[in-house]
Design a protein around this motif. Structure first.
Motif, PDB file in Angstrom:
ATOM      1  N   SER A 272       0.174   7.219   1.442  1.00 52.58           N
ATOM      2  CA  SER A 272      -1.068   7.980   1.594  1.00 52.58           C
ATOM      3  C   SER A 272      -2.251   7.062   1.920  1.00 52.58           C
ATOM      4  O   SER A 272      -3.130   7.430   2.701  1.00 52.58           O
ATOM      5  CB  SER A 272      -1.365   8.817   0.352  1.00 52.58           C
ATOM      6  OG  SER A 272      -1.498   7.995  -0.775  1.00 52.58           O
ATOM      7  N   GLU A 273      -2.261   5.852   1.368  1.00 52.00           N
ATOM      8  CA  GLU A 273      -3.323   4.892   1.698  1.00 52.00           C
ATOM      9  C   GLU A 273      -3.229   4.461   3.159  1.00 52.00           C
ATOM     10  O   GLU A 273      -4.245   4.324   3.842  1.00 52.00           O
ATOM     11  CB  GLU A 273      -3.236   3.660   0.797  1.00 52.00           C
ATOM     12  CG  GLU A 273      -3.655   3.901  -0.627  1.00 52.00           C
ATOM     13  CD  GLU A 273      -3.413   2.694  -1.512  1.00 52.00           C
ATOM     14  OE1 GLU A 273      -4.286   2.413  -2.351  1.00 52.00           O
ATOM     15  OE2 GLU A 273      -2.361   2.030  -1.365  1.00 52.00           O
TER      16      GLU A 273
ATOM     17  N   LYS B 275      -6.401   7.334   9.703  1.00 52.20           N
ATOM     18  CA  LYS B 275      -7.382   8.387  10.009  1.00 52.20           C
ATOM     19  C   LYS B 275      -8.794   7.821  10.166  1.00 52.20           C
ATOM     20  O   LYS B 275      -9.527   8.199  11.080  1.00 52.20           O
ATOM     21  CB  LYS B 275      -7.384   9.449   8.903  1.00 52.20           C
ATOM     22  CG  LYS B 275      -6.171  10.332   8.900  1.00 52.20           C
ATOM     23  CD  LYS B 275      -6.270  11.324   7.759  1.00 52.20           C
ATOM     24  CE  LYS B 275      -5.085  12.243   7.682  1.00 52.20           C
ATOM     25  NZ  LYS B 275      -5.211  13.200   6.565  1.00 52.20           N
ATOM     26  N   VAL B 276      -9.166   6.933   9.269  1.00 48.95           N
ATOM     27  CA  VAL B 276     -10.510   6.341   9.318  1.00 48.95           C
ATOM     28  C   VAL B 276     -10.680   5.525  10.595  1.00 48.95           C
ATOM     29  O   VAL B 276     -11.690   5.652  11.302  1.00 48.95           O
ATOM     30  CB  VAL B 276     -10.767   5.461   8.064  1.00 48.95           C
ATOM     31  CG1 VAL B 276     -12.014   4.613   8.231  1.00 48.95           C
ATOM     32  CG2 VAL B 276     -10.875   6.342   6.825  1.00 48.95           C
TER      33      VAL B 276
ATOM     34  N   GLU C  29     -11.079   7.777  13.656  1.00 55.06           N
ATOM     35  CA  GLU C  29     -12.428   8.335  13.751  1.00 55.06           C
ATOM     36  C   GLU C  29     -13.431   7.301  14.262  1.00 55.06           C
ATOM     37  O   GLU C  29     -14.299   7.618  15.078  1.00 55.06           O
ATOM     38  CB  GLU C  29     -12.879   8.892  12.398  1.00 55.06           C
ATOM     39  CG  GLU C  29     -12.235  10.211  12.043  1.00 55.06           C
ATOM     40  CD  GLU C  29     -12.502  11.300  13.065  1.00 55.06           C
ATOM     41  OE1 GLU C  29     -13.667  11.455  13.510  1.00 55.06           O
ATOM     42  OE2 GLU C  29     -11.538  11.994  13.443  1.00 55.06           O
TER      43      GLU C  29
ATOM     44  N   TYR D  12       2.677   1.197  10.014  1.00 54.65           N
ATOM     45  CA  TYR D  12       3.089   2.410   9.316  1.00 54.65           C
ATOM     46  C   TYR D  12       4.494   2.829   9.770  1.00 54.65           C
ATOM     47  O   TYR D  12       5.337   3.175   8.945  1.00 54.65           O
ATOM     48  CB  TYR D  12       2.099   3.544   9.568  1.00 54.65           C
ATOM     49  CG  TYR D  12       2.531   4.827   8.921  1.00 54.65           C
ATOM     50  CD1 TYR D  12       2.296   5.053   7.572  1.00 54.65           C
ATOM     51  CD2 TYR D  12       3.203   5.801   9.644  1.00 54.65           C
ATOM     52  CE1 TYR D  12       2.724   6.217   6.963  1.00 54.65           C
ATOM     53  CE2 TYR D  12       3.626   6.966   9.045  1.00 54.65           C
ATOM     54  CZ  TYR D  12       3.387   7.174   7.707  1.00 54.65           C
ATOM     55  OH  TYR D  12       3.814   8.323   7.101  1.00 54.65           O
TER      56      TYR D  12
ATOM     57  N   GLU E 194       2.340  14.665   8.163  1.00 54.07           N
ATOM     58  CA  GLU E 194       0.898  14.457   8.235  1.00 54.07           C
ATOM     59  C   GLU E 194       0.526  13.496   9.367  1.00 54.07           C
ATOM     60  O   GLU E 194      -0.443  13.708  10.083  1.00 54.07           O
ATOM     61  CB  GLU E 194       0.366  13.928   6.901  1.00 54.07           C
ATOM     62  CG  GLU E 194      -1.141  13.921   6.820  1.00 54.07           C
ATOM     63  CD  GLU E 194      -1.630  13.563   5.429  1.00 54.07           C
ATOM     64  OE1 GLU E 194      -2.831  13.307   5.306  1.00 54.07           O
ATOM     65  OE2 GLU E 194      -0.827  13.545   4.486  1.00 54.07           O
TER      66      GLU E 194
ATOM     67  N   ILE F  81      -1.929   6.213   5.636  1.00 56.15           N
ATOM     68  CA  ILE F  81      -2.336   7.355   6.460  1.00 56.15           C
ATOM     69  C   ILE F  81      -3.851   7.481   6.476  1.00 56.15           C
ATOM     70  O   ILE F  81      -4.453   7.713   7.537  1.00 56.15           O
ATOM     71  CB  ILE F  81      -1.667   8.649   5.946  1.00 56.15           C
ATOM     72  CG1 ILE F  81      -0.165   8.599   6.220  1.00 56.15           C
ATOM     73  CG2 ILE F  81      -2.298   9.880   6.597  1.00 56.15           C
ATOM     74  CD1 ILE F  81       0.623   9.686   5.528  1.00 56.15           C
ATOM     75  N   GLU F  82      -4.470   7.319   5.341  1.00 57.88           N
ATOM     76  CA  GLU F  82      -5.937   7.413   5.270  1.00 57.88           C
ATOM     77  C   GLU F  82      -6.592   6.321   6.111  1.00 57.88           C
ATOM     78  O   GLU F  82      -7.576   6.568   6.810  1.00 57.88           O
ATOM     79  CB  GLU F  82      -6.401   7.326   3.810  1.00 57.88           C
ATOM     80  CG  GLU F  82      -7.867   7.623   3.627  1.00 57.88           C
ATOM     81  CD  GLU F  82      -8.268   9.004   4.116  1.00 57.88           C
ATOM     82  OE1 GLU F  82      -9.396   9.134   4.652  1.00 57.88           O
ATOM     83  OE2 GLU F  82      -7.487   9.964   3.996  1.00 57.88           O
ATOM     84  N   GLU F  83      -6.032   5.132   6.060  1.00 56.32           N
ATOM     85  CA  GLU F  83      -6.567   4.024   6.848  1.00 56.32           C
ATOM     86  C   GLU F  83      -6.456   4.317   8.352  1.00 56.32           C
ATOM     87  O   GLU F  83      -7.371   4.034   9.122  1.00 56.32           O
ATOM     88  CB  GLU F  83      -5.798   2.744   6.497  1.00 56.32           C
ATOM     89  CG  GLU F  83      -6.552   1.491   6.791  1.00 56.32           C
ATOM     90  CD  GLU F  83      -5.879   0.259   6.204  1.00 56.32           C
ATOM     91  OE1 GLU F  83      -6.231  -0.841   6.660  1.00 56.32           O
ATOM     92  OE2 GLU F  83      -5.018   0.385   5.310  1.00 56.32           O
TER      93      GLU F  83
ATOM     94  N   LYS G 227       0.848  -1.189   0.000  1.00 54.33           N
ATOM     95  CA  LYS G 227       0.000   0.000   0.000  1.00 54.33           C
ATOM     96  C   LYS G 227       0.882   1.236   0.000  1.00 54.33           C
ATOM     97  O   LYS G 227       1.981   1.231   0.549  1.00 54.33           O
ATOM     98  CB  LYS G 227      -0.889   0.027   1.242  1.00 54.33           C
ATOM     99  CG  LYS G 227      -1.976  -0.999   1.216  1.00 54.33           C
ATOM    100  CD  LYS G 227      -2.903  -0.807   2.384  1.00 54.33           C
ATOM    101  CE  LYS G 227      -4.014  -1.834   2.290  1.00 54.33           C
ATOM    102  NZ  LYS G 227      -5.075  -1.567   3.229  1.00 54.33           N
TER     103      LYS G 227
END
Length: 80
Positions: free
Chosen positions: A9-10, A16-17, A20, A50, A63, A12-14, A6
């Motif tokens: 950026s993928e 973040k999700v 939340e 990560y 980020e 990091i997005e994972e 991955k």
């Protein structure tokens, strides 16, 4: 569950999700609910993967640092 193929950026997005989801669960069901603990453990796993990935890539990412700072700022508000 997680592949190093991955992109950064993928990943990091994972993170973040999942963060939340964990915060929403803690707000709704409490910090010790099974669901919140599950999300927290999954988030820890994603962050660890990560960090290992970034260690291999050997370049820091601002980020993610910002996301961690935001998480630290949100938790005291959720605890109230």
């Amino acid at each position: 569950m997680y592949k190093y193929s991955k992109s950064q950026s993928e990943m990091i997005e994972e993170i973040k999700v999942k963060r939340e989801l964990m915060i929403n669960s803690a707000t709704t069901f409490g910090y010790t609910s099974e669901e919140t603990i599950k999300f927290s453990q999954e988030l820890d796993e994603l962050i660890n993967k990560y960090q290992r990935f970034m260690g291999q890539a050997s370049r820091p990412n601002e980020e993610v640092k910002i996301a961690f700072k935001q998480m630290i700022m949100v938790w005291p508000k959720v605890l109230v």
